[in-house]
Scaffold this motif. Structure first.
Motif, PDB file in Angstrom:
ATOM      1  N   LEU A  22       0.821  -1.206   0.000  1.00 21.95           N
ATOM      2  CA  LEU A  22       0.000   0.000   0.000  1.00 21.95           C
ATOM      3  C   LEU A  22       0.859   1.261   0.000  1.00 21.95           C
ATOM      4  O   LEU A  22       0.602   2.194  -0.771  1.00 21.95           O
ATOM      5  N   ALA A  23       1.871   1.300   0.847  1.00 20.72           N
ATOM      6  CA  ALA A  23       2.745   2.476   0.905  1.00 20.72           C
ATOM      7  C   ALA A  23       3.405   2.719  -0.451  1.00 20.72           C
ATOM      8  O   ALA A  23       3.476   3.868  -0.910  1.00 20.72           O
ATOM      9  N   ASP A  24       3.866   1.660  -1.090  1.00 20.90           N
ATOM     10  CA  ASP A  24       4.502   1.801  -2.403  1.00 20.90           C
ATOM     11  C   ASP A  24       3.514   2.302  -3.451  1.00 20.90           C
ATOM     12  O   ASP A  24       3.821   3.229  -4.200  1.00 20.90           O
ATOM     13  N   ILE A  25       2.339   1.695  -3.525  1.00 19.21           N
ATOM     14  CA  ILE A  25       1.349   2.092  -4.536  1.00 19.21           C
ATOM     15  C   ILE A  25       0.908   3.540  -4.336  1.00 19.21           C
ATOM     16  O   ILE A  25       0.801   4.305  -5.301  1.00 19.21           O
ATOM     17  N   LEU A  26       0.663   3.927  -3.087  1.00 16.74           N
ATOM     18  CA  LEU A  26       0.180   5.288  -2.832  1.00 16.74           C
ATOM     19  C   LEU A  26       1.297   6.332  -2.778  1.00 16.74           C
ATOM     20  O   LEU A  26       1.018   7.529  -2.728  1.00 16.74           O
ATOM     21  N   GLY A  27       2.550   5.897  -2.779  1.00 18.59           N
ATOM     22  CA  GLY A  27       3.660   6.845  -2.718  1.00 18.59           C
ATOM     23  C   GLY A  27       3.838   7.438  -1.331  1.00 18.59           C
ATOM     24  O   GLY A  27       4.271   8.580  -1.195  1.00 18.59           O
ATOM     25  N   LEU A  28       3.537   6.648  -0.311  1.00 22.88           N
ATOM     26  CA  LEU A  28       3.673   7.103   1.078  1.00 22.88           C
ATOM     27  C   LEU A  28       4.991   6.627   1.666  1.00 22.88           C
ATOM     28  O   LEU A  28       5.700   5.822   1.066  1.00 22.88           O
ATOM     29  N   GLY A  29       5.304   7.114   2.860  1.00 22.59           N
ATOM     30  CA  GLY A  29       6.512   6.681   3.546  1.00 22.59           C
ATOM     31  C   GLY A  29       6.456   5.206   3.878  1.00 22.59           C
ATOM     32  O   GLY A  29       5.378   4.601   3.928  1.00 22.59           O
ATOM     33  N   ALA A  30       7.610   4.636   4.113  1.00 20.98           N
ATOM     34  CA  ALA A  30       7.689   3.215   4.457  1.00 20.98           C
ATOM     35  C   ALA A  30       6.896   2.936   5.726  1.00 20.98           C
ATOM     36  O   ALA A  30       6.842   3.777   6.633  1.00 20.98           O
ATOM     37  N   PRO A  31       6.278   1.767   5.818  1.00 16.18           N
ATOM     38  CA  PRO A  31       5.546   1.405   7.040  1.00 16.18           C
ATOM     39  C   PRO A  31       6.489   1.366   8.235  1.00 16.18           C
ATOM     40  O   PRO A  31       7.680   1.077   8.092  1.00 16.18           O
ATOM     41  N   SER A  32       5.920   1.648   9.403  1.00 12.68           N
ATOM     42  CA  SER A  32       6.715   1.576  10.627  1.00 12.68           C
ATOM     43  C   SER A  32       6.068   0.589  11.588  1.00 12.68           C
ATOM     44  O   SER A  32       4.843   0.448  11.624  1.00 12.68           O
ATOM     45  N   THR A  42      -1.159   8.189   6.506  1.00 19.83           N
ATOM     46  CA  THR A  42      -1.585   9.039   5.395  1.00 19.83           C
ATOM     47  C   THR A  42      -1.297  10.498   5.727  1.00 19.83           C
ATOM     48  O   THR A  42      -0.953  10.840   6.860  1.00 19.83           O
ATOM     49  N   ALA A  43      -1.456  11.369   4.735  1.00 22.11           N
ATOM     50  CA  ALA A  43      -1.118  12.780   4.893  1.00 22.11           C
ATOM     51  C   ALA A  43      -1.946  13.477   5.968  1.00 22.11           C
ATOM     52  O   ALA A  43      -1.485  14.442   6.568  1.00 22.11           O
ATOM     53  N   ASN A  44      -3.162  12.990   6.227  1.00 20.46           N
ATOM     54  CA  ASN A  44      -3.992  13.640   7.242  1.00 20.46           C
ATOM     55  C   ASN A  44      -3.808  13.018   8.624  1.00 20.46           C
ATOM     56  O   ASN A  44      -4.600  13.252   9.527  1.00 20.46           O
ATOM     57  N   GLY A  45      -2.758  12.199   8.786  1.00 20.74           N
ATOM     58  CA  GLY A  45      -2.425  11.660  10.094  1.00 20.74           C
ATOM     59  C   GLY A  45      -3.163  10.391  10.483  1.00 20.74           C
ATOM     60  O   GLY A  45      -2.953   9.865  11.570  1.00 20.74           O
ATOM     61  N   VAL A  46      -4.022   9.882   9.625  1.00 20.52           N
ATOM     62  CA  VAL A  46      -4.715   8.627   9.902  1.00 20.52           C
ATOM     63  C   VAL A  46      -3.790   7.487   9.499  1.00 20.52           C
ATOM     64  O   VAL A  46      -3.184   7.525   8.427  1.00 20.52           O
ATOM     65  N   SER A  47      -3.673   6.479  10.346  1.00 20.12           N
ATOM     66  CA  SER A  47      -2.825   5.345   9.981  1.00 20.12           C
ATOM     67  C   SER A  47      -3.653   4.086   9.803  1.00 20.12           C
ATOM     68  O   SER A  47      -4.675   3.891  10.464  1.00 20.12           O
ATOM     69  N   LEU A  48      -3.188   3.261   8.876  1.00 18.40           N
ATOM     70  CA  LEU A  48      -3.731   1.921   8.686  1.00 18.40           C
ATOM     71  C   LEU A  48      -2.731   0.999   9.360  1.00 18.40           C
ATOM     72  O   LEU A  48      -1.576   0.919   8.940  1.00 18.40           O
ATOM     73  N   ASP A  49      -3.162   0.350  10.422  1.00 20.65           N
ATOM     74  CA  ASP A  49      -2.281  -0.472  11.242  1.00 20.65           C
ATOM     75  C   ASP A  49      -2.516  -1.939  10.881  1.00 20.65           C
ATOM     76  O   ASP A  49      -3.500  -2.549  11.314  1.00 20.65           O
ATOM     77  N   TYR A  50      -1.631  -2.483  10.067  1.00 17.20           N
ATOM     78  CA  TYR A  50      -1.764  -3.845   9.573  1.00 17.20           C
ATOM     79  C   TYR A  50      -1.393  -4.853  10.646  1.00 17.20           C
ATOM     80  O   TYR A  50      -0.394  -4.694  11.345  1.00 17.20           O
ATOM     81  N   ARG A  77       1.693   3.551 -11.192  1.00 18.69           N
ATOM     82  CA  ARG A  77       2.294   2.441 -10.440  1.00 18.69           C
ATOM     83  C   ARG A  77       1.427   1.183 -10.535  1.00 18.69           C
ATOM     84  O   ARG A  77       1.949   0.070 -10.643  1.00 18.69           O
ATOM     85  N   VAL A  78       0.115   1.350 -10.510  1.00 22.93           N
ATOM     86  CA  VAL A  78      -0.791   0.202 -10.634  1.00 22.93           C
ATOM     87  C   VAL A  78      -0.649  -0.439 -12.009  1.00 22.93           C
ATOM     88  O   VAL A  78      -0.513  -1.665 -12.126  1.00 22.93           O
TER      89      VAL A  78
END
Length: 123
Positions: A22-32, A42-50, A77-78
């Motif tokens: 997801l991070a790669d497809i959306l161009g976001l920072g690496a997961p932590s 995400t940019a608005n501070g919401v996180s998806l916690d896998y 990218r898709v």
């Protein structure tokens, strides 16, 4: 304080693979890593916690509002990866972008229905 969504837990067959995808497809920072989770912010501070989940689980839907420029980069990218995409959440219109602004759906490695859109519904 106004109520804001802070995070949501996303069940995954492989939390690291799904979060990285997801991070790669959306161009976001690496997961932590945070506790048992791999978090994508995400940019608005919401996180998806896998979270790893053995067995079966019901796939969910996650929608991401992006700019036109971000849409172009994500869509590239898709398509570069040869991933299937659809214009609708039921996956009946393959290889089509919808025309509510611009949007499409694709699946992550765990089968979740991911949506990218440039205009919120109702706008």
């Amino acid at each position: 304080m106004a109520v804001q969504l802070n995070h949501t837990i996303v069940q995954a067959k492989d939390k690291t693979a799904s979060a990285t995808f997801l991070a790669d497809i959306l161009g976001l920072g690496a997961p932590s890593a945070f506790g048992p989770f791999m978090c994508v912010e995400t940019a608005n501070g919401v996180s998806l916690d896998y979270s790893d989940r053995a067995g079966t689980f019901e796939p969910a839907h996650y929608a991401f509002l992006v700019t036109e420029e971000e849409f172009d980069a994500i869509f590239a990218r898709v398509t570069e990866r040869g991933l299937p995409y659809w214009a609708d959440p039921g996956h009946t219109q393959a290889n089509v972008i919808n025309n509510h602004g611009r949007g499409f759906y694709f699946e992550d490695p765990s089968g979740h229905n991911m949506e990218v859109l440039t205009r919120p519904y109702g706008a």
